[in-house]
Design a protein around this motif. Sequence first.
Motif, mmCIF file in Angstrom:
data_model
loop_
_atom_site.group_PDB
_atom_site.id
_atom_site.type_symbol
_atom_site.label_atom_id
_atom_site.label_comp_id
_atom_site.label_asym_id
_atom_site.label_seq_id
_atom_site.Cartn_x
_atom_site.Cartn_y
_atom_site.Cartn_z
ATOM 1 N N ASP A 117 85.416 95.663 22.568
ATOM 2 C CA ASP A 117 85.823 94.797 22.532
ATOM 3 C C ASP A 117 84.758 94.259 21.343
ATOM 4 O O ASP A 117 83.800 94.431 21.976
ATOM 5 N N THR A 118 85.458 93.920 19.990
ATOM 6 C CA THR A 118 84.967 93.254 18.581
ATOM 7 C C THR A 118 83.876 92.795 19.232
ATOM 8 O O THR A 118 82.765 92.420 18.458
ATOM 9 N N ARG A 119 84.271 90.940 19.539
ATOM 10 C CA ARG A 119 83.495 89.812 19.361
ATOM 11 C C ARG A 119 82.293 90.182 20.384
ATOM 12 O O ARG A 119 81.174 90.284 20.587
ATOM 13 N N ASP A 120 82.512 91.683 21.579
ATOM 14 C CA ASP A 120 80.837 91.369 22.411
ATOM 15 C C ASP A 120 80.072 92.191 21.654
ATOM 16 O O ASP A 120 78.703 91.794 21.589
ATOM 17 N N VAL A 121 79.991 93.810 20.878
ATOM 18 C CA VAL A 121 79.630 94.177 20.088
ATOM 19 C C VAL A 121 78.836 93.067 18.797
ATOM 20 O O VAL A 121 78.285 93.541 18.551
ATOM 21 N N ARG A 122 79.853 92.781 18.474
ATOM 22 C CA ARG A 122 79.244 92.024 17.127
ATOM 23 C C ARG A 122 78.075 90.839 17.526
ATOM 24 O O ARG A 122 77.535 90.712 17.581
ATOM 25 N N ARG A 123 78.384 90.231 18.818
ATOM 26 C CA ARG A 123 77.024 89.499 19.408
ATOM 27 C C ARG A 123 75.883 90.517 20.246
ATOM 28 O O ARG A 123 75.315 89.747 19.286
ATOM 29 N N GLN A 124 76.300 91.376 20.169
ATOM 30 C CA GLN A 124 74.838 92.112 20.705
ATOM 31 C C GLN A 124 74.679 92.842 19.676
ATOM 32 O O GLN A 124 73.331 93.127 20.029
#
Length: 127
Positions: A117-124
């Motif tokens: 999940d690129t969106r979740d990792v980017r957020r983190q």
Amino acid sequence: MSSPVDGRAVVEGYFAAINSDSFADLAEVFTDDVEIHTVGAEPVVGREAALAHFPAVLANYAEHEDRVTRWIETPEAIVTEIDFEGKLADGRPVVFSALDVFDLRGGRIARVTTWYDTRDVRRQVRP
């Protein structure tokens, strides 16, 4: 063609090298023309490019570990489910699940394809 046992040992060597920051050891598990495909990123092609790729991707991590939670094996490919846990240089944790598919040729890894999940990792990882 490698057997599932040989393939698993090669993929275990890949994870051991990644988890210990022993990136030069990846040369032993990759074919000369290895391809690294990661969701949302341009492919990385060739052993030398792959050896440079992983230190760059993990440079901002003070700690990181890919823990394989499931193996699916055939003579030509291995699929792994992974739990990634890491800590950025500033101390923030990064945790996510991923799926890696390893295509094998001649007892080495010819292609790695990774989904997460690129969106979740980017957020983190955003400051």
